[in-house]
Design a protein around this motif. Sequence first.
Motif, PDB file in Angstrom:
ATOM      1  N   VAL A 128       0.843  -1.197   0.000  1.00 21.58           N
ATOM      2  CA  VAL A 128       0.000   0.000   0.000  1.00 21.58           C
ATOM      3  C   VAL A 128       0.878   1.246   0.000  1.00 21.58           C
ATOM      4  O   VAL A 128       0.641   2.187  -0.751  1.00 21.58           O
ATOM      5  CB  VAL A 128      -0.965  -0.013   1.210  1.00 21.58           C
ATOM      6  N   HIS A 148       3.406  -0.655   4.551  1.00 21.03           N
ATOM      7  CA  HIS A 148       1.994  -0.907   4.855  1.00 21.03           C
ATOM      8  C   HIS A 148       1.551  -1.900   3.789  1.00 21.03           C
ATOM      9  O   HIS A 148       1.614  -1.601   2.595  1.00 21.03           O
ATOM     10  CB  HIS A 148       1.194   0.388   4.794  1.00 21.03           C
ATOM     11  N   ARG A 155      -1.310  -4.987   2.507  1.00 16.81           N
ATOM     12  CA  ARG A 155      -2.643  -5.588   2.564  1.00 16.81           C
ATOM     13  C   ARG A 155      -2.446  -7.045   2.153  1.00 16.81           C
ATOM     14  O   ARG A 155      -1.976  -7.340   1.052  1.00 16.81           O
ATOM     15  CB  ARG A 155      -3.593  -4.864   1.614  1.00 16.81           C
ATOM     16  N   GLU A 198      -4.682  -5.881   7.256  1.00 12.10           N
ATOM     17  CA  GLU A 198      -3.647  -4.859   7.129  1.00 12.10           C
ATOM     18  C   GLU A 198      -2.470  -5.174   8.050  1.00 12.10           C
ATOM     19  O   GLU A 198      -2.659  -5.638   9.183  1.00 12.10           O
ATOM     20  CB  GLU A 198      -4.207  -3.490   7.514  1.00 12.10           C
TER      21      GLU A 198
END
Length: 111
Positions: free
Chosen positions: A66, A78, A80, A91
């Motif tokens: 992300v 980050h 997913r 997440e």
Amino acid sequence: MSVESVVQGQLDAYNAQDIAAFVTHFADDLTVADLNDEPNLRGLDTFRERHLGLFAQHPQNRAELVSRTVIGSTVIDHERVFRTPDATPFEVAAIYTVAGDKIARIDFVKA
């Protein structure tokens, strides 16, 4: 090799479920922990075994990047994560500490 390329290399190998390529990005004395907690895994052999099990259990598992922040030898991703193509993703913030050209520590924040 840049710290970002080390982390990207492991992410690419993770998504390909190529365990041989995946583990080349990690130090032999790798430490894994949940953020602000004691380590829950130490050593490359244990890490390899954990991921062999994960890949066997979830053959379509993948992590989608992300965002990424690089600060010195630390890379914060980050991600997913999808266990199956139609699964509800979860997440993760993965904080990678790179020493030389290997990931020496990962701290996770999971939601």
